[in-house]
Each structure stands twice: as structure tokens, then as C-alpha cells.
Design a protein around this motif. Structure first.
Motif, PDB file in Angstrom:
ATOM      1  N   ASN A   1       6.829  25.878 -15.641  1.00  0.00           N
ATOM      2  CA  ASN A   1       6.150  25.811 -16.933  1.00  0.00           C
ATOM      3  C   ASN A   1       5.938  24.365 -17.376  1.00  0.00           C
ATOM      4  OD1 ASN A   1       6.005  28.600 -17.166  1.00  0.00           O
ATOM      5  ND2 ASN A   1       7.913  28.758 -18.329  1.00  0.00           N
ATOM      6  N   PHE A   2       6.898  23.505 -17.076  1.00  0.00           N
ATOM      7  CA  PHE A   2       6.785  22.093 -17.435  1.00  0.00           C
ATOM      8  C   PHE A   2       5.634  21.425 -16.686  1.00  0.00           C
ATOM      9  CE2 PHE A   2       7.830  17.636 -16.458  1.00  0.00           C
ATOM     10  CZ  PHE A   2       7.898  17.118 -17.742  1.00  0.00           C
ATOM     11  N   THR A   3       5.410  21.813 -15.446  1.00  0.00           N
ATOM     12  CA  THR A   3       4.344  21.201 -14.646  1.00  0.00           C
ATOM     13  C   THR A   3       2.955  21.721 -15.019  1.00  0.00           C
ATOM     14  OG1 THR A   3       4.481  22.864 -12.880  1.00  0.00           O
ATOM     15  CG2 THR A   3       5.911  20.924 -12.694  1.00  0.00           C
ATOM     16  N   LYS A   4       2.917  22.823 -15.764  1.00  0.00           N
ATOM     17  CA  LYS A   4       1.648  23.448 -16.162  1.00  0.00           C
ATOM     18  C   LYS A   4       0.810  23.868 -14.952  1.00  0.00           C
ATOM     19  CE  LYS A   4       1.483  20.903 -20.539  1.00  0.00           C
ATOM     20  NZ  LYS A   4       2.108  22.007 -21.286  1.00  0.00           N
TER      21      LYS A   4
ATOM     22  N   PHE B   1      -6.371  22.827  -4.236  1.00  0.00           N
ATOM     23  CA  PHE B   1      -4.934  22.824  -3.943  1.00  0.00           C
ATOM     24  C   PHE B   1      -4.399  21.403  -3.983  1.00  0.00           C
ATOM     25  CE2 PHE B   1      -1.552  22.951  -0.506  1.00  0.00           C
ATOM     26  CZ  PHE B   1      -0.557  23.420  -1.355  1.00  0.00           C
ATOM     27  N   LEU B   2      -5.147  20.454  -3.414  1.00  0.00           N
ATOM     28  CA  LEU B   2      -4.754  19.047  -3.471  1.00  0.00           C
ATOM     29  C   LEU B   2      -4.607  18.583  -4.910  1.00  0.00           C
ATOM     30  CD1 LEU B   2      -4.421  16.119  -2.416  1.00  0.00           C
ATOM     31  CD2 LEU B   2      -6.926  15.995  -2.307  1.00  0.00           C
ATOM     32  N   PHE B   3      -5.549  18.941  -5.765  1.00  0.00           N
ATOM     33  CA  PHE B   3      -5.490  18.562  -7.175  1.00  0.00           C
ATOM     34  C   PHE B   3      -4.209  19.070  -7.832  1.00  0.00           C
ATOM     35  CE2 PHE B   3      -6.466  20.012 -11.575  1.00  0.00           C
ATOM     36  CZ  PHE B   3      -6.570  18.766 -12.177  1.00  0.00           C
ATOM     37  N   LEU B   4      -3.796  20.282  -7.500  1.00  0.00           N
ATOM     38  CA  LEU B   4      -2.577  20.839  -8.080  1.00  0.00           C
ATOM     39  C   LEU B   4      -1.332  20.130  -7.549  1.00  0.00           C
ATOM     40  CD1 LEU B   4      -3.457  24.648  -8.037  1.00  0.00           C
ATOM     41  CD2 LEU B   4      -3.620  23.048  -9.951  1.00  0.00           C
ATOM     42  N   VAL B   5      -1.358  19.755  -6.271  1.00  0.00           N
ATOM     43  CA  VAL B   5      -0.227  18.997  -5.716  1.00  0.00           C
ATOM     44  C   VAL B   5      -0.162  17.621  -6.378  1.00  0.00           C
ATOM     45  CG1 VAL B   5       0.854  18.084  -3.629  1.00  0.00           C
ATOM     46  CG2 VAL B   5      -0.387  20.238  -3.517  1.00  0.00           C
ATOM     47  N   MET B   6      -1.323  17.024  -6.657  1.00  0.00           N
ATOM     48  CA  MET B   6      -1.348  15.743  -7.371  1.00  0.00           C
ATOM     49  C   MET B   6      -0.753  15.890  -8.777  1.00  0.00           C
ATOM     50  SD  MET B   6      -5.111  14.266  -6.311  1.00  0.00           S
ATOM     51  CE  MET B   6      -4.955  12.688  -7.168  1.00  0.00           C
ATOM     52  N   ARG B   7      -1.048  16.987  -9.440  1.00  0.00           N
ATOM     53  CA  ARG B   7      -0.478  17.224 -10.768  1.00  0.00           C
ATOM     54  C   ARG B   7       1.043  17.343 -10.679  1.00  0.00           C
ATOM     55  NH1 ARG B   7      -2.581  22.279 -14.211  1.00  0.00           N
ATOM     56  NH2 ARG B   7      -4.428  20.938 -14.374  1.00  0.00           N
ATOM     57  N   PHE B   8       1.516  18.071  -9.680  1.00  0.00           N
ATOM     58  CA  PHE B   8       2.958  18.198  -9.466  1.00  0.00           C
ATOM     59  C   PHE B   8       3.559  16.825  -9.190  1.00  0.00           C
ATOM     60  CE2 PHE B   8       6.539  18.660  -6.542  1.00  0.00           C
ATOM     61  CZ  PHE B   8       7.348  19.559  -7.217  1.00  0.00           C
ATOM     62  N   HIS B   9       2.906  16.062  -8.342  1.00  0.00           N
ATOM     63  CA  HIS B   9       3.365  14.715  -7.982  1.00  0.00           C
ATOM     64  C   HIS B   9       3.465  13.828  -9.220  1.00  0.00           C
ATOM     65  CE1 HIS B   9       3.644  10.922  -5.768  1.00  0.00           C
ATOM     66  NE2 HIS B   9       2.590  10.483  -6.425  1.00  0.00           N
ATOM     67  N   SER B  10       2.462  13.902 -10.087  1.00  0.00           N
ATOM     68  CA  SER B  10       2.460  13.090 -11.301  1.00  0.00           C
ATOM     69  C   SER B  10       3.616  13.451 -12.217  1.00  0.00           C
ATOM     70  CB  SER B  10       1.126  13.288 -12.036  1.00  0.00           C
ATOM     71  OG  SER B  10       1.127  12.607 -13.268  1.00  0.00           O
ATOM     72  N   ARG B  11       3.914  14.727 -12.308  1.00  0.00           N
ATOM     73  CA  ARG B  11       4.989  15.185 -13.195  1.00  0.00           C
ATOM     74  C   ARG B  11       6.371  14.786 -12.692  1.00  0.00           C
ATOM     75  NH1 ARG B  11       3.925  17.354 -18.391  1.00  0.00           N
ATOM     76  NH2 ARG B  11       1.801  18.122 -18.351  1.00  0.00           N
ATOM     77  N   ILE B  12       6.586  14.975 -11.391  1.00  0.00           N
ATOM     78  CA  ILE B  12       7.946  14.756 -10.877  1.00  0.00           C
ATOM     79  C   ILE B  12       8.205  13.292 -10.537  1.00  0.00           C
ATOM     80  CG2 ILE B  12       7.534  15.106  -8.391  1.00  0.00           C
ATOM     81  CD1 ILE B  12      10.121  16.900  -8.467  1.00  0.00           C
TER      82      ILE B  12
END
Length: 290
Positions: free
Chosen positions: A177-180, A150-161
Motif C-alpha cells: 500500500n505504501f508503494t501505491k 512493468f518496467l515503470f512499476l519496478v521503477m516506482r518500487f525502486h524509487s520508494r525503497i
């Protein structure tokens, strides 16, 4: 219910000496407070006979910024809970993904980390180190593994936004969809960490400075939870993780202290943190005398 909640709320503008991170947060994101913290805020108001108005309002400000927390917990690992932070829908989805990938890697004898997170050269170093430290076959490690994913996915969201502090799209589905990200998880993160852009030329979701602080707070706390093999909520170094999320070490230390952690820099330059029970927040800053 809403009326009773409103009756127990304290005007945040009356708080004296509270930190800017806390006060700005509660002023700007009342609708972003977790359900668990909303209920606790009501109780904070009911318990106000033992607290003055400033103390109640400051606690409510904390509940607006922080993940759900139990300030009456008798052990550090019970104060913040990854499953409660994620929410039931997201936690179930993370569990499904982790379990499916683990079963597949076991059956085909493939690299579990790459199967779960993708090619290692595209994965933050702190996450490779963290996941590698968790033995998926060891009893009791399932929670840590799912918290780390879950942390990894929040990091991905953080990187995108973080690139522009907003993501454009006509609907939340477009933005997810943009955040994948898996759909249920993406919707949840937009719900917690953004607000809908209105009245402008573009549609989408934006993260205010206060919601950015909130996102960073969640990231740091999730990292400690996932790293905590002993249930002591201690981490010897957050340096690499802060580097991966592009957060200054000193700012990270400030945010962790606001969450109740003790933070210390070692002689080698590593910033470590620990959470103790019962939970104790830092005292409010005193206002300057005129």
C-alpha cells in the motif's frame, strides 16, 4: 526435489576469481532465485562433467543475481524475456491494465501515456520517451508496451525503497500500500527484491546491498527489452534512464557486462549496450597472487 537440487549445488565459497557482485548475491539470497533459474541451476550441476567446480558455481551465482535467462538461446531477444521476469500473475495483471487503459483512451480520445502512467510531470523522462516510441496500434508492439509498463512499476518500487532501503509495515499488504502499486505486482516485487526484517524494533521489508544490485540489474535489462523494437537487444543510450533511477553510468555498464551485454561509450558520452547470441558472460576476475 529439494534434495536433488541440494545434491547438485556447488559450494560457492570454493569459487576462485568471481566478481564480488556475483558471489555476494548467491551467498545472501538463495531463496530469492527465480524458479526458472533454480531449475537451470540444477541442470548446471548435472552438466558439471563439462565444467569445473568454479565454472558451475559461477553460473549458479549468475542465476542468483540475474533475471531468468536462456544461455542456449539462438537470438538475442530470446535470452531474457519480460513475461518470464514478471511471472504469470504479474504479466496478466499488467496486460489487463494496459489493455483497459488503451481501450479507454481510444474511446475517449485522451492521452494514452497520461492515462497509463499519470501526469507527465511526475513520470521519469526516460519512460515518456520510451512509451512515446511504441505505437500501440502496431502489430507486435503489445509485448513491448506491457514490458515498458512493468518496467515503470519496478521503477516506482525502486524509487520508494531506495530512500531508506527498507519499508516498514506489519504485513506485506501494508508495505505494498505504501508503494501505491497494484497488489499482485507489489507482492511479487517484495518477494524478489527484499527480505523480511526480523528481530528489530520495526516490522517490514529490507533490501540488502546484494538485492539492490539485483533490482538494478532487472531494471536495466527490462529497459533494454522494452526499448528493443528490432529484436536485436540494442540501446544506443542508457544515460537518461540511469539518471532517472539515480545510477552512475559506469556502475550501470558494469552490471550490464555481468549480464552478458557489450557496453560502449560513444564520443558524445552516450553509453550504449548490445546483447549477442549465444550468450557470453565476461570471464571471472583472476585473484591477486600473494
Amino acid at each position: 526435489v529439494m534434495a536433488s537440487r541440494a545434491a547438485n549445488m556447488v559450494n560457492i565459497n570454493s569459487v576462485v576469481g568471481a566478481g564480488n557482485v556475483m558471489m555476494n548475491s548467491v551467498q545472501s539470497q538463495g531463496e530469492k532465485i527465480s524458479d526458472g533459474n533454480k531449475d537451470a541451476m540444477v541442470n548446471d550441476g548435472k552438466d558439471s562433467g563439462a565444467l569445473n567446480a568454479n565454472e558451475v558455481a559461477l553460473m549458479q551465482a549468475r542465476r542468483a543475481l540475474l533475471p531468468p535467462f536462456d544461455d542456449k538461446a539462438d537470438a538475442p531477444h530470446k535470452i531474457y524475456d519480460a513475461q518470464q521476469i514478471a511471472g504469470p500473475v504479474v504479466w496478466k495483471r499488467c496486460s489487463q491494465i494496459v489493455d483497459k487503459v488503451f481501450d479507454k483512451s481510444q474511446a475517449s480520445n485522451t492521452d494514452f501515456i497520461e492515462d497509463l502512467l499519470g501526469k507527465k510531470d511526475h513520470v521519469p523522462q526516460s519512460m515518456i520517451t520510451l512509451i512515446s516510441s511504441i505505437n500501440p496500434n502496431k502489430r507486435g508492439n503489445s509485448y513491448r508496451l506491457k514490458a515498458a509498463f512493468f518496467l515503470f512499476l519496478v521503477m516506482r518500487f525502486h524509487s520508494r525503497i531506495s530512500k531508506k532501503d527498507f519499508i516498514t509495515g506489519n504485513t506485506v499488504d501494508d508495505c505494498v500500500n505504501f508503494t501505491k502499486l497494484p497488489h499482485e505486482i507489489g507482492v511479487r516485487l517484495f518477494e524478489i527484491f527484499t527480505t523480511r526484517m526480523e528481530g528489530g524494533k520495526e516490522n517490514g521489508y529490507i533490501a540488502s546491498r546484494q538485492l539492490k544490485d539485483k533490482r538494478l540489474m532487472y531494471l536495466l535489462i527490462l529497459y533494454v527489452i522494452a526499448s528493443d523494437a528490432s529484436k536485436e537487444m540494442k540501446v544506443s543510450s542508457i544515460n537518461q534512464f540511469c539518471k532517472d533511477i539515480k545510477l552512475d553510468d559506469k556502475n550501470a555498464a558494469m552490471l550490464l557486462r555481468e549480464a552478458g551485454f557489450a557496453v560502449k561509450k560513444s564520443g558524445t558520452g552516450d553509453w550504449g549496450c548490445a546483447l549477442n547470441a549465444p550468450l557470453k558472460f565476461p570471464p571471472p576476475k583472476r585473484g591477486k597472487r600473494s
